[in-house]
Design an enzyme around this catalytic site. Sequence first.
Site, PDB file in Angstrom:
ATOM      1  N   ARG A 163       0.810  -1.229   0.000  1.00  0.00           N
ATOM      2  CA  ARG A 163       0.000   0.000   0.000  1.00  0.00           C
ATOM      3  C   ARG A 163       0.842   1.278   0.000  1.00  0.00           C
ATOM      4  NH1 ARG A 163      -2.757  -3.275   3.642  1.00  0.00           N
ATOM      5  NH2 ARG A 163      -4.582  -4.222   2.673  1.00  0.00           N
ATOM      6  N   LYS A 190       3.406  11.558 -11.662  1.00  0.00           N
ATOM      7  CA  LYS A 190       2.584  10.640 -12.462  1.00  0.00           C
ATOM      8  C   LYS A 190       3.358   9.336 -12.651  1.00  0.00           C
ATOM      9  CE  LYS A 190      -0.163  13.827 -15.265  1.00  0.00           C
ATOM     10  NZ  LYS A 190      -0.492  14.209 -16.644  1.00  0.00           N
ATOM     11  N   GLU A 248      10.835  18.790 -24.881  1.00  0.00           N
ATOM     12  CA  GLU A 248      10.107  19.164 -23.655  1.00  0.00           C
ATOM     13  C   GLU A 248      10.758  20.395 -23.001  1.00  0.00           C
ATOM     14  OE1 GLU A 248       7.282  17.653 -22.957  1.00  0.00           O
ATOM     15  OE2 GLU A 248       7.407  15.603 -23.760  1.00  0.00           O
ATOM     16  N   LYS A 262       8.334  23.148 -14.351  1.00  0.00           N
ATOM     17  CA  LYS A 262       7.366  22.067 -14.152  1.00  0.00           C
ATOM     18  C   LYS A 262       6.898  22.041 -12.699  1.00  0.00           C
ATOM     19  CE  LYS A 262       5.812  17.474 -14.928  1.00  0.00           C
ATOM     20  NZ  LYS A 262       5.885  16.200 -15.610  1.00  0.00           N
ATOM     21  N   GLU A 296      -3.814  17.691 -12.129  1.00  0.00           N
ATOM     22  CA  GLU A 296      -4.267  18.115 -13.450  1.00  0.00           C
ATOM     23  C   GLU A 296      -5.763  18.385 -13.522  1.00  0.00           C
ATOM     24  OE1 GLU A 296      -2.046  16.349 -16.604  1.00  0.00           O
ATOM     25  OE2 GLU A 296      -3.525  16.928 -18.107  1.00  0.00           O
ATOM     26  N   ARG A 344      -2.340  22.542 -14.971  1.00  0.00           N
ATOM     27  CA  ARG A 344      -1.301  21.565 -15.336  1.00  0.00           C
ATOM     28  C   ARG A 344      -1.407  21.165 -16.807  1.00  0.00           C
ATOM     29  NH1 ARG A 344       1.104  16.431 -11.806  1.00  0.00           N
ATOM     30  NH2 ARG A 344       2.431  15.680 -13.472  1.00  0.00           N
ATOM     31  N   ASN A 391       0.780  20.225 -21.726  1.00  0.00           N
ATOM     32  CA  ASN A 391       0.475  19.421 -22.910  1.00  0.00           C
ATOM     33  C   ASN A 391       0.591  20.204 -24.218  1.00  0.00           C
ATOM     34  OD1 ASN A 391      -0.015  17.209 -21.294  1.00  0.00           O
ATOM     35  ND2 ASN A 391      -2.190  17.688 -21.067  1.00  0.00           N
ATOM     36  N   HIS A 411       1.008  18.362 -27.465  1.00  0.00           N
ATOM     37  CA  HIS A 411       0.788  16.941 -27.212  1.00  0.00           C
ATOM     38  C   HIS A 411      -0.466  16.383 -27.890  1.00  0.00           C
ATOM     39  CE1 HIS A 411       4.103  17.355 -24.470  1.00  0.00           C
ATOM     40  NE2 HIS A 411       3.999  16.113 -24.047  1.00  0.00           N
ATOM     41  N   HIS A 470       0.247  13.360 -30.022  1.00  0.00           N
ATOM     42  CA  HIS A 470      -0.325  12.024 -29.792  1.00  0.00           C
ATOM     43  C   HIS A 470      -0.943  11.467 -31.062  1.00  0.00           C
ATOM     44  CE1 HIS A 470      -0.562  12.702 -25.171  1.00  0.00           C
ATOM     45  NE2 HIS A 470       0.549  12.094 -25.519  1.00  0.00           N
ATOM     46  N   HIS A 522       8.512  10.104 -28.666  1.00  0.00           N
ATOM     47  CA  HIS A 522       7.519  11.021 -28.113  1.00  0.00           C
ATOM     48  C   HIS A 522       7.944  12.488 -28.314  1.00  0.00           C
ATOM     49  CE1 HIS A 522       4.606  12.719 -25.336  1.00  0.00           C
ATOM     50  NE2 HIS A 522       5.599  13.278 -24.673  1.00  0.00           N
TER      51      HIS A 522
HETATM   52  N1  NAD Z   1       5.351  10.427 -15.570  1.00  0.00           N
HETATM   53  C1  NAD Z   1       5.333  11.460 -16.378  1.00  0.00           C
HETATM   54  O1  NAD Z   1       4.946  12.574 -16.018  1.00  0.00           O
HETATM   55  C2  NAD Z   1       5.843  11.282 -17.770  1.00  0.00           C
HETATM   56  C3  NAD Z   1       6.119  12.395 -18.554  1.00  0.00           C
HETATM   57  C4  NAD Z   1       6.670  12.198 -19.819  1.00  0.00           C
HETATM   58  C5  NAD Z   1       6.913  10.920 -20.270  1.00  0.00           C
HETATM   59  N2  NAD Z   1       6.624   9.838 -19.473  1.00  0.00           N
HETATM   60  C6  NAD Z   1       6.913   8.473 -19.912  1.00  0.00           C
HETATM   61  O2  NAD Z   1       8.303   8.370 -20.076  1.00  0.00           O
HETATM   62  C7  NAD Z   1       8.580   7.378 -21.063  1.00  0.00           C
HETATM   63  C8  NAD Z   1       9.624   7.918 -22.010  1.00  0.00           C
HETATM   64  O3  NAD Z   1      10.781   8.203 -21.269  1.00  0.00           O
HETATM   65  P1  NAD Z   1      12.207   8.329 -21.950  1.00  0.00           P
HETATM   66  O4  NAD Z   1      12.120   9.249 -23.087  1.00  0.00           O
HETATM   67  O5  NAD Z   1      13.168   8.593 -20.871  1.00  0.00           O
HETATM   68  O6  NAD Z   1      12.398   6.894 -22.630  1.00  0.00           O
HETATM   69  P2  NAD Z   1      13.064   5.526 -22.121  1.00  0.00           P
HETATM   70  O7  NAD Z   1      12.912   5.350 -20.683  1.00  0.00           O
HETATM   71  O8  NAD Z   1      12.510   4.465 -23.004  1.00  0.00           O
HETATM   72  O9  NAD Z   1      14.608   5.749 -22.482  1.00  0.00           O
HETATM   73  C9  NAD Z   1      14.985   5.932 -23.828  1.00  0.00           C
HETATM   74  C10 NAD Z   1      16.108   4.982 -24.237  1.00  0.00           C
HETATM   75  O10 NAD Z   1      17.351   5.453 -23.723  1.00  0.00           O
HETATM   76  C11 NAD Z   1      18.009   4.433 -22.988  1.00  0.00           C
HETATM   77  N3  NAD Z   1      18.777   5.115 -21.960  1.00  0.00           N
HETATM   78  C12 NAD Z   1      18.291   5.715 -20.856  1.00  0.00           C
HETATM   79  N4  NAD Z   1      19.250   6.371 -20.218  1.00  0.00           N
HETATM   80  C13 NAD Z   1      20.400   6.163 -20.897  1.00  0.00           C
HETATM   81  C14 NAD Z   1      21.730   6.613 -20.716  1.00  0.00           C
HETATM   82  N5  NAD Z   1      22.071   7.424 -19.718  1.00  0.00           N
HETATM   83  N6  NAD Z   1      22.648   6.180 -21.614  1.00  0.00           N
HETATM   84  C15 NAD Z   1      22.290   5.390 -22.642  1.00  0.00           C
HETATM   85  N7  NAD Z   1      21.036   4.966 -22.891  1.00  0.00           N
HETATM   86  C16 NAD Z   1      20.111   5.363 -22.016  1.00  0.00           C
HETATM   87  C17 NAD Z   1      16.883   3.580 -22.496  1.00  0.00           C
HETATM   88  O11 NAD Z   1      17.328   2.299 -22.121  1.00  0.00           O
HETATM   89  C18 NAD Z   1      15.955   3.583 -23.685  1.00  0.00           C
HETATM   90  O12 NAD Z   1      16.402   2.660 -24.650  1.00  0.00           O
HETATM   91  C19 NAD Z   1       7.261   7.039 -21.717  1.00  0.00           C
HETATM   92  O13 NAD Z   1       6.818   5.797 -21.242  1.00  0.00           O
HETATM   93  C20 NAD Z   1       6.328   8.139 -21.240  1.00  0.00           C
HETATM   94  O14 NAD Z   1       4.982   7.698 -21.116  1.00  0.00           O
HETATM   95  C21 NAD Z   1       6.098  10.017 -18.241  1.00  0.00           C
HETATM   96 ZN    ZN Z   2       5.583  14.861 -23.261  1.00  0.00          ZN
END
Ligand code: NAD
Ligand code: ZN
Length: 360
Positions: A118, A140, A182, A224, A234, A238, A242, A245, A249, A262
């Site tokens: 929990r 999130k 971003e 942020k 949100e 907030r 987007n 976005h 999307h 993305h």
């Molecule tokens: N929680 C939120 O508010 C929020 C906001 C934006 C995005 N997201 C989520 O985040 C995800 C995307 O995140 P991301 O862009 O970090 O992608 P990711 O986590 O897939 O990382 C991108 C790639 O880079 C590699 N990588 C990571 N760090 C590295 C490093 N230091 N050196 C070499 N390779 C490295 C990873 O293994 C992966 O292959 C999506 O699932 C999205 O939904 C969440």
């Molecule tokens: Zn985004």
Amino acid sequence: MQVLTVNLGDRSYPIYIGERLLSNSELITRHIRGMQVCIVTNDTIAPLYLDNLLQALHGLQVDTVILPDGESYKTLEVWAGIFDKLLNARHNRTTTLIALGGGVVGDMTGFAAACYQRGVDFVQIPTTLLSMVDSSVGGKTGVNHPQGKNMIGAFYQPQCVLADIALLASLPARELSAGLAEVIKYGLISDYEFFVWLENNMEALIAGDKVSLAFAVKRSCENKADVVAKDEREGGVRAILNLGHTFGHAIETAQGYGNWLHGEAVAAGMAMAADLSWRRGAISEEDLRRVLQLLRRANLPVKAPSDMTPKQFKELMGVDKKVLDGRLRLVLLESMGKAIITSDIDADLLQQTFDACKAD
Ligand SMILES: NC(=O)c1ccc[n+]([C@@H]2O[C@H](COP(=O)([O-])OP(=O)(O)OC[C@H]3O[C@@H](n4cnc5c(N)ncnc54)[C@H](O)[C@@H]3O)[C@@H](O)[C@H]2O)c1
Ligand SMILES: [Zn+2]
């Protein structure tokens, strides 16, 4: 090292930004209240950085979950495997989960922390630019469902975020650019001064200059954190995060997830939002040109894929026919550095944006 605070009452937490934070044992263990830790990472990041972190946690019971790398593994099934490890190694309510990775690892780990017994503590160590400036701040967490991204999850805040800029050195250039989308977004929605700074420093950022990257991460997180502090769940403001976005999307869905990153889809989406803002008379033609130019200099796309029709865009954005009837809400620019959320959108102007923003 710089320290920011995300102000959320008793859920407030610090964001540390600097170099060599991963091996700063004192800093990390300050945020670990028990004797147990479970690091969640993936098979790309583990060979690069896991050993450093393990050394910093010397003396504690440390277990490790290494997930397969990729958005396609951000599923309930893969996520549930984290609990097998926690239960088999007898982690109790005072354990701390540490997310070592990009947004995928961070979102999955945070959601596991929200659910294990929990709710247990968790620490974010983001390793991509996107996760440093976006996903690790704001609480999130979640996983994907076959019917939609991030459909299962929770709002759950970490104990702290450690953004170690040195980790970005190994990040592929394309991922760095995706994160910059971003970063540019914050300049556009709430920080014109930062937008101008980005215009003056884009080459250094692309080249991986650590001082410039640290500043960009700090300023992005401040922006942020400000928005999140005003509207954690949100309900209103907030949503300005987007910008780009809704268009983005649609592009991600049309192209199939994974073909466009993305951040790339958001970049094209912000170009479209800026185009529409100009057509509405909110920003000048010169300012529109500056937005497109900055995105291009970050090696990001400013046009939608050539095979996407306006009809397809409208379907994916949830609007049908010519009449919008206030059903479509978009984040647009009111001026440079200020975003608005509006459903007052002229169908003809939107059509002109679709036509203008299609790749040849
Ligand atoms: N929680 C939120 O508010 C929020 C906001 C934006 C995005 N997201 C989520 O985040 C995800 C995307 O995140 P991301 O862009 O970090 O992608 P990711 O986590 O897939 O990382 C991108 C790639 O880079 C590699 N990588 C990571 N760090 C590295 C490093 N230091 N050196 C070499 N390779 C490295 C990873 O293994 C992966 O292959 C999506 O699932 C999205 O939904 C969440
Ligand atoms: Zn985004």
